[in-house]
Design an enzyme around this catalytic site. Structure first.
Site, PDB file in Angstrom:
ATOM      1  N   GLY A 193       0.779  -0.884  -0.011  1.00  0.00           N
ATOM      2  CA  GLY A 193      -0.200   0.192   0.093  1.00  0.00           C
ATOM      3  C   GLY A 193       1.254   1.452  -0.288  1.00  0.00           C
TER       4      GLY A 193
ATOM      5  N   CYS B 100       5.661  -6.492   1.261  1.00  0.00           N
ATOM      6  CA  CYS B 100       5.631  -4.557   1.760  1.00  0.00           C
ATOM      7  C   CYS B 100       4.915  -3.811   2.901  1.00  0.00           C
ATOM      8  CB  CYS B 100       4.849  -4.376  -0.209  1.00  0.00           C
ATOM      9  SG  CYS B 100       5.951  -2.814  -0.333  1.00  0.00           S
ATOM     10  N   TYR B 101       3.972  -3.358   2.802  1.00  0.00           N
ATOM     11  CA  TYR B 101       3.599  -2.188   3.371  1.00  0.00           C
ATOM     12  C   TYR B 101       2.741  -3.297   4.329  1.00  0.00           C
ATOM     13  CZ  TYR B 101       0.058   0.187   6.209  1.00  0.00           C
ATOM     14  OH  TYR B 101      -0.543   1.141   7.290  1.00  0.00           O
TER      15      TYR B 101
ATOM     16  N   HIS C  11       7.566  -7.500  -4.121  1.00  0.00           N
ATOM     17  CA  HIS C  11       6.953  -8.455  -4.254  1.00  0.00           C
ATOM     18  C   HIS C  11       6.233  -9.070  -5.297  1.00  0.00           C
ATOM     19  CE1 HIS C  11       4.153  -4.248  -3.482  1.00  0.00           C
ATOM     20  NE2 HIS C  11       5.515  -4.045  -3.790  1.00  0.00           N
TER      21      HIS C  11
ATOM     22  N   GLU D  14       3.704 -10.919  -6.532  1.00  0.00           N
ATOM     23  CA  GLU D  14       3.046 -11.521  -6.759  1.00  0.00           C
ATOM     24  C   GLU D  14       3.242 -11.135  -8.912  1.00  0.00           C
ATOM     25  OE1 GLU D  14       2.939  -9.239  -4.828  1.00  0.00           O
ATOM     26  OE2 GLU D  14       2.551  -7.881  -5.004  1.00  0.00           O
TER      27      GLU D  14
ATOM     28  N   ASP E 223     -18.719 -11.498 -20.319  1.00  0.00           N
ATOM     29  CA  ASP E 223     -19.688 -11.827 -19.232  1.00  0.00           C
ATOM     30  C   ASP E 223     -21.471 -12.909 -19.000  1.00  0.00           C
ATOM     31  OD1 ASP E 223     -17.364 -11.027 -18.586  1.00  0.00           O
ATOM     32  OD2 ASP E 223     -17.958  -9.181 -17.786  1.00  0.00           O
TER      33      ASP E 223
ATOM     34  N   LYS F 140     -12.212 -11.897 -14.935  1.00  0.00           N
ATOM     35  CA  LYS F 140     -11.925 -11.685 -16.347  1.00  0.00           C
ATOM     36  C   LYS F 140     -12.051 -13.267 -16.700  1.00  0.00           C
ATOM     37  CE  LYS F 140     -14.317  -9.906 -19.201  1.00  0.00           C
ATOM     38  NZ  LYS F 140     -15.037  -9.167 -19.295  1.00  0.00           N
TER      39      LYS F 140
END
Ligand code: XMP
Length: 512
Positions: free
Chosen positions: A56, A83-84, A170, A172, A228, A368
């Site tokens: 963040g 991280c944060y 990170h 990710e 969708d 998605k």
């Protein structure tokens, strides 16, 4: 849904929050992003196997720093702070967080201690993305250091007894090449997940849940032909069959043959009750003389609702209305505190206009790409499942100036040639959105011995992941040449083709 195992992701406002959730699901564990201030009771109710704190933008010692309930560390649930998230864990548990003079940014060599279960199977040096100014200068009591870089003494920490872990980098993002294995280790070595999240089980369990919820009541769905709403409709129809009615408005602003294709798939392949409303004339007469793009959008949006309302009235009261809401819409509409907000400009607002008792949103928990996998699992054809985004106001915002039937015909033909050649060149999976625009510009040309004075078609093709920013696609000249030559030869009233080489920003993807 066979998602007995859950990982909760506490959202502290970092830009990669959704990405963390997706990575966890890629490891076959179901995950949910929740606000950082979720109550302990709610957490207990959800009974997660593990918790991840996101990064963040704040400083954890700042006045308005987002903080979670401190009792979270005593729940006995494994926690990974990123991280944060790591800094907050440090701050709350008695370590020290300091501010570096310089921000550390970029893929950085991180030395790790691979005896930690978080880094099991890793080499001792790995390139991970660092992006921070604050850092943990001393870890809390009970923790030990498990990673460092040249400029960050504590790039990783663990307290094995309490199952608490922190990493400054990170895992990710793609730049952290082995990052996914850090997440996998957390899920499998630390949270003891077994990995029960799969699309096929999602489909089975969603169909069962829908059967229980809807029973033999009546359901209505506004089908646009987009991914969708199509996947939502097929899922619901699997559960309730003919008790589902889909209304498909063909306002004449769809691409060439699209209306027929949608009708064919849903009536022939899936045997769904489909009402196709052909209302091109109605829309064109409302659009007559209108040139302002926003006015076009508004007119189409309003008319869409009006026609839908009329059709829905013919059916009478229904019990449920299907909405194709997907997970990013849920997160972006205010649950989390992420600073990236996508602008939603879908034609709609249907719920206010239709007499129904409850909304069903079968895709509410899916990203998605998971919606697409669900579509394939359900047998929806690939070309629909991987369909590029198409704006609600359709071709009306790709015909510059006044929209007329003749102009629409020209655009449909040119656009269809462009799409065909992109597919022939096998570029359709790497270009995220591509289409033709009928500019309102006429220019002089020569065909045979004749002077012509005809329209200019613009081709637009962009590569993007979020559609908020994007770069123009470097389509090979040979493909552009073929498209251009086919369009001027095959489409009447076009004598010039140009290629739009503007990125977004400063231009938008659509021309209007
Ligand atoms: P822009 O043109 O803003 O487009 O760069 C970003 C993405 O949004 C789509 N778009 C729309 N979608 N209604 C929609 O449902 C609209 O009015 C609309 N305008 C743009 C566009 O196709 C692109 O994918």
């Amino acid at each position: 849904m066979k998602n007995n195992e859950l990982i909760l992701i506490l959202d502290f406002g970092g830009q990669y929050n959704q990405l963390i959730a997706r990575r966890v699901r890629e490891c076959n564990v179901y995950s949910e992003v929740v606000p950082f201030d979720i109550s302990l009771d709610k957490i207990k109710e959800k009974n997660p196997k593990g918790i991840i704190f996101t990064g963040g933008p704040a400083s954890c010692y700042g006045d308005d720093a987002p903080k979670c309930d401190e009792g979270i560390f005593d729940l006995g649930i494994p926690i990974l702070g990123i991280c944060y998230g790591m800094q907050l864990m440090t701050n709350v548990l008695g370590g020290t967080v300091s501010r570096a003079e310089k921000r550390e940014y970029g893929t950085t060599d991180v030395d790790i201690d691979n005896s930690s279960p978080l880094f099991k199977g890793f080499d001792s040096k790995n390139g991970f993305l660092m992006s921070h100014t604050d850092f943990v200068s001393s870890v809390p009591d009970g923790f030990r250091n498990i990673a460092y870089t040249d400029s960050c003494p504590n790039a990783g920490m663990e307290n094995l007894e309490r199952n608490l872990f922190g990493i400054q980098f990170h895992p990710e993002v793609n730049n952290s090449v082995n990052g996914i294995f850090v997440i996998r280790n957390f899920l499998y070595n630390i949270c003891n997940c077994s990995g029960d999240w799969q699309i096929s089980s999602f489909v089975d369990e969603t169909v069962n849940k829908l059967k229980d919820k809807i029973g033999d009541k009546k359901v209505l769905c506004a089908l646009s032909g987009g991914v969708d709403s199509s996947v939502a409709a097929v899922l619901v129809s699997k559960a309730v069959g003919k008790n589902l009615t889909c209304i498909f408005l063909d306002h004449g602003l769809l691409r060439k043959n699209e209306g027929d294709e949608v009708e064919k798939i849903f009536t022939e392949q899936f045997d769904i009750n489909l009402i196709r409303v052909n209302c091109k004339e109605r829309f064109l007469s409302k659009l007559s003389g209108v040139v302002d793009p926003e006015a076009k959008r508004k007119i189409i949006g309003e008319e869409f609702i009006r026609v839908f309302e009329e059709e829905a009235k013919k059916i009478g009261t229904v019990d449920f209305l299907v909405q194709g809401t997907i997970y990013p819409d849920v997160i972006e509409s205010g649950l989390g505190k992420s600073s990236v907000i996508k602008s939603h400009h879908n034609v709609g607002g249907l719920p206010d206009y239709v007499d129904f008792k409850e909304i069903v949103e079968p895709l509410r928990s899916l990203f998605k790409d998971e919606v697409r996998k669900t579509g394939l699992e359900l047998g929806i054809p690939e070309n629909l499942v991987f369909r590029q985004p198409f704006p609600g106001p359709g071709l009306a915002i790709r015909v510059i100036g006044e929209v007329t039937d003749d102009k629409l015909d020209i655009l449909k033909e040119a656009d269809s040639i462009f799409r065909e050649e992109i597919a022939n060149a096998e570029l359709h999976k790497s270009i995220n959105q591509y289409f033709a625009v009928l500019t309102n510009l006429k220019s002089v040309g020569v065909m045979g011995d004749e002077r012509t004075y005809d329209y200019t078609i613009a081709l637009r093709a962009v590569e993007t992941t979020d559609f908020m920013t994007g770069v123009w696609s470097k389509i090979p000249y040979s493909v552009l040449e073929k498209v251009s030559s086919r369009i001027v030869n095959e489409v009447k009233h076009v004598n010039r083709v140009v290629y739009d080489i503007t990125s977004k920003p400063p231009a938008t993807i659509e021309w209007e």
